[in-house]
Design a protein around this motif. Structure first.
Motif, PDB file in Angstrom:
ATOM      1  N   HIS A  89       0.831  -1.205   0.000  1.00  0.00           N
ATOM      2  CA  HIS A  89       0.000   0.000   0.000  1.00  0.00           C
ATOM      3  C   HIS A  89       0.866   1.256   0.000  1.00  0.00           C
ATOM      4  N   THR A  90       1.943   1.226   0.756  1.00  0.00           N
ATOM      5  CA  THR A  90       2.856   2.371   0.802  1.00  0.00           C
ATOM      6  C   THR A  90       3.546   2.544  -0.550  1.00  0.00           C
ATOM      7  N   LYS A  91       3.971   1.437  -1.144  1.00  0.00           N
ATOM      8  CA  LYS A  91       4.600   1.508  -2.471  1.00  0.00           C
ATOM      9  C   LYS A  91       3.631   2.106  -3.480  1.00  0.00           C
ATOM     10  N   LEU A  92       2.388   1.638  -3.470  1.00  0.00           N
ATOM     11  CA  LEU A  92       1.399   2.159  -4.410  1.00  0.00           C
ATOM     12  C   LEU A  92       1.180   3.656  -4.219  1.00  0.00           C
ATOM     13  N   LEU A  93       1.143   4.101  -2.965  1.00  0.00           N
ATOM     14  CA  LEU A  93       1.014   5.534  -2.691  1.00  0.00           C
ATOM     15  C   LEU A  93       2.192   6.301  -3.281  1.00  0.00           C
ATOM     16  N   LEU A  94       3.403   5.790  -3.085  1.00  0.00           N
ATOM     17  CA  LEU A  94       4.590   6.455  -3.616  1.00  0.00           C
ATOM     18  C   LEU A  94       4.579   6.473  -5.148  1.00  0.00           C
ATOM     19  N   VAL A  95       4.101   5.407  -5.771  1.00  0.00           N
ATOM     20  CA  VAL A  95       4.032   5.363  -7.235  1.00  0.00           C
ATOM     21  C   VAL A  95       2.993   6.367  -7.748  1.00  0.00           C
ATOM     22  N   VAL A  96       1.892   6.515  -7.037  1.00  0.00           N
ATOM     23  CA  VAL A  96       0.893   7.526  -7.414  1.00  0.00           C
ATOM     24  C   VAL A  96       1.503   8.923  -7.297  1.00  0.00           C
ATOM     25  N   LEU A  97       2.230   9.185  -6.217  1.00  0.00           N
ATOM     26  CA  LEU A  97       2.892  10.488  -6.043  1.00  0.00           C
ATOM     27  C   LEU A  97       3.948  10.719  -7.123  1.00  0.00           C
ATOM     28  N   LEU A  98       4.704   9.685  -7.456  1.00  0.00           N
ATOM     29  CA  LEU A  98       5.709   9.786  -8.515  1.00  0.00           C
ATOM     30  C   LEU A  98       5.037  10.062  -9.861  1.00  0.00           C
ATOM     31  N   SER A  99       3.886   9.457 -10.083  1.00  0.00           N
ATOM     32  CA  SER A  99       3.130   9.728 -11.308  1.00  0.00           C
ATOM     33  C   SER A  99       2.657  11.184 -11.335  1.00  0.00           C
ATOM     34  N   GLY A 100       2.311  11.716 -10.167  1.00  0.00           N
ATOM     35  CA  GLY A 100       1.955  13.139 -10.067  1.00  0.00           C
ATOM     36  C   GLY A 100       3.143  14.028 -10.400  1.00  0.00           C
ATOM     37  N   PHE A 101       4.327  13.639  -9.941  1.00  0.00           N
ATOM     38  CA  PHE A 101       5.557  14.372 -10.277  1.00  0.00           C
ATOM     39  C   PHE A 101       5.771  14.335 -11.795  1.00  0.00           C
ATOM     40  N   HIS A 102       5.542  13.182 -12.395  1.00  0.00           N
ATOM     41  CA  HIS A 102       5.605  13.018 -13.848  1.00  0.00           C
ATOM     42  C   HIS A 102       4.666  14.032 -14.518  1.00  0.00           C
ATOM     43  N   GLY A 103       3.435  14.115 -14.002  1.00  0.00           N
ATOM     44  CA  GLY A 103       2.459  15.061 -14.546  1.00  0.00           C
ATOM     45  C   GLY A 103       2.913  16.503 -14.400  1.00  0.00           C
ATOM     46  N   MET A 104       3.532  16.828 -13.266  1.00  0.00           N
ATOM     47  CA  MET A 104       4.035  18.189 -13.055  1.00  0.00           C
ATOM     48  C   MET A 104       5.122  18.528 -14.075  1.00  0.00           C
ATOM     49  N   LEU A 105       6.035  17.575 -14.319  1.00  0.00           N
ATOM     50  CA  LEU A 105       7.081  17.809 -15.311  1.00  0.00           C
ATOM     51  C   LEU A 105       6.480  17.995 -16.703  1.00  0.00           C
ATOM     52  N   SER A 106       5.459  17.209 -16.999  1.00  0.00           N
ATOM     53  CA  SER A 106       4.781  17.336 -18.286  1.00  0.00           C
ATOM     54  C   SER A 106       4.150  18.719 -18.428  1.00  0.00           C
ATOM     55  N   LYS A 107       3.559  19.207 -17.350  1.00  0.00           N
ATOM     56  CA  LYS A 107       2.956  20.547 -17.350  1.00  0.00           C
ATOM     57  C   LYS A 107       4.020  21.617 -17.624  1.00  0.00           C
ATOM     58  N   HIS A 108       5.169  21.501 -16.973  1.00  0.00           N
ATOM     59  CA  HIS A 108       6.246  22.467 -17.202  1.00  0.00           C
ATOM     60  C   HIS A 108       6.758  22.380 -18.642  1.00  0.00           C
ATOM     61  N   ARG A 109       6.882  21.169 -19.167  1.00  0.00           N
ATOM     62  CA  ARG A 109       7.348  20.999 -20.547  1.00  0.00           C
ATOM     63  C   ARG A 109       6.400  21.686 -21.520  1.00  0.00           C
ATOM     64  N   LYS A 110       5.108  21.522 -21.303  1.00  0.00           N
ATOM     65  CA  LYS A 110       4.116  22.150 -22.176  1.00  0.00           C
ATOM     66  C   LYS A 110       4.146  23.673 -22.047  1.00  0.00           C
ATOM     67  N   ALA A 111       4.398  24.171 -20.832  1.00  0.00           N
ATOM     68  CA  ALA A 111       4.519  25.622 -20.631  1.00  0.00           C
ATOM     69  C   ALA A 111       5.730  26.164 -21.402  1.00  0.00           C
TER      70      ALA A 111
END
Length: 147
Positions: A89-111
């Motif tokens: 469960h902790t690993k899954l939470l961290l992977v979800v957060l890492l996926s959010g970080f991925h999304g943040m980087l994608s947002k910056h790239r598009k900007a």
């Protein structure tokens, strides 16, 4: 696990690890690319080259690797079940957060692609280490399965 199912599980796990490595390689590269990109003039030829590099990195390596990582990870979870322990469960939470970080980087790239730069090179150099923190924590959860 014996026979075919055991082999399938091991192959799935091995491929999951390979695609995690691809995903993390890209996640280490993109913040560095964005840091370098900050240093060139908006609209310049160099700016266009960085936009193209970042787009290719995201579309050819990072996004596909993340998708395959998730699919294979879900297959592994289905095999072992969600009752495997708190470590899962902790690993899954961290992977979800890492996926959010991925999304943040994608947002910056598009900007950057639109010519918008809301953060400076120092910011991107600092966040370049975020994937390492996640990798460290996830591996320490998965290998010893302490809880």
């Amino acid at each position: 696990m014996e026979g075919y199912l055991g082999e399938f599980y091991l192959w799935t796990k091995a491929l999951h690890i390979v695609f995690v490595i691809f995903w993390m390689a890209g996640m280490f590269m993109l913040p560095r690319y964005l840091a370098y990109h900050c240093e060139c003039a908006v609209g310049s030829e160099e700016d266009q080259k960085w936009i193209d590099r970042e787009r290719r990195l995201m579309h050819i390596i990072i996004n596909p690797a993340m998708i395959v990582t998730w699919v294979l990870g879900i297959m592994l979870v289905v095999n072992i079940g969600l009752s495997a322990g708190g470590w899962l469960h902790t690993k899954l939470l961290l992977v979800v957060l890492l996926s959010g970080f991925h999304g943040m980087l994608s947002k910056h790239r598009k900007a950057f692609q639109r010519g918008e730069r809301t953060k400076d090179a120092t910011f991107f150099r600092r966040i370049n280490e975020v994937p390492a923190i996640f990798i460290f924590a996830i591996v320490l959860l998965v290998v010893p399965k302490a809880f």
